[in-house]
Design an enzyme around this catalytic site. Structure first.
Site, PDB file in Angstrom:
ATOM      1  N   HIS A  65     -18.775 -25.113  -5.254  1.00 40.14           N
ATOM      2  CA  HIS A  65     -18.627 -26.431  -5.858  1.00 40.14           C
ATOM      3  C   HIS A  65     -19.797 -26.700  -6.795  1.00 40.14           C
ATOM      4  CE1 HIS A  65     -21.011 -26.883  -2.163  1.00 40.14           C
ATOM      5  NE2 HIS A  65     -21.670 -27.844  -2.800  1.00 40.14           N
ATOM      6  N   CYS A 233     -27.788 -31.766   0.655  1.00 34.16           N
ATOM      7  CA  CYS A 233     -27.770 -30.431   0.056  1.00 34.16           C
ATOM      8  C   CYS A 233     -28.031 -30.577  -1.438  1.00 34.16           C
ATOM      9  CB  CYS A 233     -26.441 -29.718   0.314  1.00 34.16           C
ATOM     10  SG  CYS A 233     -25.018 -30.421  -0.554  1.00 34.16           S
TER      11      CYS A 233
END
Length: 724
Positions: A65, A233
């Site tokens: 992603h 993240c």
């Protein structure tokens, strides 16, 4: 999520055998639907995210992603691979692959939907249903969370586990992520409107109802153990929310209340201070610095990476409970210093030392730039005798250029006088936070007084931080703690640092500083050229990083006086010239051989012209990050050539910054520009040759140097072979 994934974005027979090929196959479907405008640029962004941390998860899941300017709207593509694709998970290849594409400016609503998918992936029922889906439309509907619509009286198994129509499916309902759904999806028999225990912030600030069987590790009250957690993240789209869901699920299984703050791309909502205060332990699962980490001071804390929370949440909960049972808590202010707040857990002393020094340098550089440029302007307007002008407080004539030149020069001199104290003060600040400022500034000022200079400032900063840290470890009666930061610590630390600088180490450091200055002043010929080459290598090694800053600070320290020596000005000229080379070379390379670079790099090349001309070496970082083995060595060779030539040409520079905009202030300006041009040409040639030796990306060879259609953006639906 209905507009994010359709059957056209699902490939149930994905044949790719590498993660790059899998990403390309799914991205091509996005291109065909107009969701991605530049295939190669988007794939470069996916690869850059993958380089930060593998996106494979235990359980056969791969979730590449990124956020990219080449994405027109939030999009999700799904592929199912029979052979499996290695995305770096510890338990082997992934057979369920999700490619998430978010626009660079994606709004919070869409990112919340993406986080919803990330949470669903933590459900074994959801992944089992995807593995059993018989067609693309069914898989897309399952991911969207749509309920099956069977014929009257019929039973439909959408999960592959025997669930019948009417049975509450844990993943097929509208929402499983505590984002506002009104239906309970946990199959526990809860009525509509029941809220997930782990997501209720109030649950951590109120006692559990009577009869709770939860375990109490904090005291005598009959309540569950309470944990607050933060997950984050680098991209903040997938792993952040998957880790949160994993921790909440594990907490429910173990009878532990877990409340998670997700610091993702959609921003973050701070945990209620009352929730944190009532917590018995803390889990920080992150791959980027936790924001406002000091909120969790004084509690048992487990600090780890985000994937640990996804793969082994039960172990983390056990670790924090064990710490609480032992009474093991973090210090009164965890990560209290600025360096630690921005760092990772478990950093070694060498890493911290480098960060302490860079903390001081980063605060010093603005003083260098402002003071140095003002002094240089004063010389440019009033000539090199302006340093002998009387104080402007005694003599200033509004209509005389010399008065204005003297004003600029004297303001610059005042700014320069702060360099060593600021360096020392903020090294100590990086070590011990605000209590380090007073002894740091005092020690830095003493270094100036005894002519210990730049080296004295470094020593004073480190000593000041160490003294403050030592004082803070001394047990203090509670009655005196209130005056410690405002009276005791400044008084004792300033006295100790002052004594050491004046009496013990100041004179030896001053002698070393004087010896180094004399050595530099005596450099000539081959020695000077070699020094220039070395400084050029350092400037181009990490493009604005610590090594670059060491060379730059070394140069600016030499001119941080009212009347710098000729050798110091030569060093400054060589350093600035070499620092301009990498971005200018990358800009030239993208112009001359654009087909060797992807679309994003060609765009960065346009900006690199201005950045390089302004002496901002960081303009080459995007190129170095994408291809370090070719770009960095090429840049170092060009920087060494420029630094050596600058020294050989006896170019001098009084200004510490400015690039080509301060050329009028450079001694031997034409030869100086020749040195810069030579290094740029060398780096450009090396980059082109090295990039040309590799096999070209498929579809890129057709692009001529003169422009034309961009093969990195294929026609919708077109298939491209995987790049070698």
């Amino acid at each position: 999520m209905s507009d994010m994934i359709t059957a056209d974005l699902v490939d149930l027979d994905l044949s790719a055998d590498t993660k790059e090929a899998a990403a390309r196959a799914l991205a091509e479907r996005m291109v065909a639907l107009g969701r991605v405008t530049d295939l190669e640029g988007f794939l470069a962004d996916v690869a850059a995210r993958e380089a930060q941390m593998p996106t494979g998860l235990d359980g056969g899941i791969g979730i590449p992603h990124c956020r990219s300017e080449h994405v027109t709207e939030p999009t999700l593509a799904f592929g199912r691979s029979a052979a499996g694709v290695d995305f770096g998970a510890a338990d082997g290849p992934a057979d369920l692959i999700f490619l998430i594409a978010a626009p660079a400016g994606a709004d919070d609503a869409h990112l919340t939907i993406l986080s919803s998918l990330a949470r669903q992936l933590m459900s074994a029922d959801f992944t089992a249903a995807l593995r059993a889906a018989g067609d693309a439309a069914a898989a897309a509907a399952l991911i969207r969370g749509e309920k099956p619509t069977p014929a009257a009286g019929a039973t439909v198994d959408t999960t592959g586990t025997g669930a019948t129509a009417g049975t509450t499916d844990p993943v097929a309902t509208a929402d499983t992520t505590n984002t506002g759904a009104a239906t309970d999806t946990t199959e526990t028999g809860a009525t509509a409107g029941t809220t997930d225990t782990g997501a209720v912030s109030a649950a951590a600030s109120a006692e559990t109802a009577p009869g709770s069987t939860g375990r109490d590790s904090a005291g005598g009250s009959d309540r569950p153990f309470r944990i607050v957690a933060v997950t984050s993240c680098p991209t903040g789209i997938a792993h952040t929310y998957m880790a949160a869901e994993s921790l909440e699920n594990a907490g429910r299984e173990e009878g532990v209340e877990v409340v998670v703050e997700t610091q993702g791309s959609a921003g973050f909502t701070r945990l209620d201070p009352a929730v944190i205060a009532a917590a018995d332990g803390v889990i920080l699962a992150h791959d980027v610095a936790v924001r406002e980490k000091d909120r969790f001071a004084g509690k048992p804390t487990v600090d780890t990476g985000v994937k640990a929370a996804i793969n082994r949440p039960g172990e983390l909960i056990g670790e924090v409970r064990d710490k609480a049972a032992r009474g093991e808590v973090t210090s009164a202010s965890p990560g209290a210093t600025p360096v630690e707040r921005g760092g990772e857990s478990g950093e070694g002393y060498g890493t911290k030392l480098r960060k302490w020094l860079m903390s001081g340098v980063s605060y010093m550089v603005p003083f260098v730039a402002a003071g140095g440029l003002l002094i240089a302007l004063g010389f440019a307007i009033g000539g090199y005798e302006i340093n002998k002008a009387p104080s402007v407080t005694d003599h200033f004539v509004w209509t005389q250029a010399d008065s204005w030149a003297a004003l600029l020069f004297q303001i610059g001199g005042v700014a320069f006088a702060f360099l060593v104290p600021v360096l020392a003060g903020y090294i100590a600040y990086g070590m011990a936070d605000r209590p380090g400022l007073v002894p740091g500034f005092v020690g830095g000022s003493i270094a100036l007084t005894i002519n210990a200079g730049f080296l004295g400032g470094l020593a004073a900063g480190l000593i000041s931080g160490a003294v403050v840290l030592a004082i803070q470890r001394v047990p203090i009666p509670k009655a005196l703690r209130g005056i410690m930061p405002v009276v005791v610590i400044p008084l004792v630390s300033a006295a100790v640092v002052g004594f050491l600088m004046f009496v013990v180490i100041g004179k030896p450091i001053a002698s070393a500083q004087s010896g180094m200055t004399d050595w530099l002043g005596g450099l000539s010929g081959t020695n000077a050229v070699l020094l220039g080459a070395l400084l050029g290598l350092m400037m181009c090694f990490d493009l604005g990083g610590p090594v670059n800053k060491v060379a730059y600070t070394f140069a600016t320290a030499g001119i941080a006086v009212a009347d710098p020596s000729d050798s110091a000005m030569k060093i400054m000229a060589a350093v600035m010239a070499a620092g301009m080379v990498p971005p200018l070379a990358m800009a030239l390379a993208t112009t001359v051989r654009g087909r060797l670079f992807n679309a994003a790099e060609r765009e960065n090349g346009k900006a690199a012209w201005v950045l390089g001309a302004s002496f901002i070496s960081e303009g080459a970082i995007p190129f170095a990050a994408a291809d370090p083995l070719r770009v960095i060595p090429s840049s170092m060779v060009g920087g060494a050539v420029t630094g050596a030539l600058s020294m050989a040409f006896d170019a001098t520079l009084r200004a510490p910054h400015g690039g080509i905009f301060v050329v009028p202030l450079i001694g031997n300006p034409l030869l100086y520009l020749v040195a810069v041009a030579a290094g740029v040409c060398v780096t450009t040639a090396l980059v082109i040759v090295l990039k040309g030796l590799r096999r070209p990306v498929a579809g890129s060879a057709a692009q001529g140097a003169g422009g034309g259609a961009d093969p990195s953006a294929p026609m919708p639906g077109a298939k491209e072979p995987v790049a070698a």
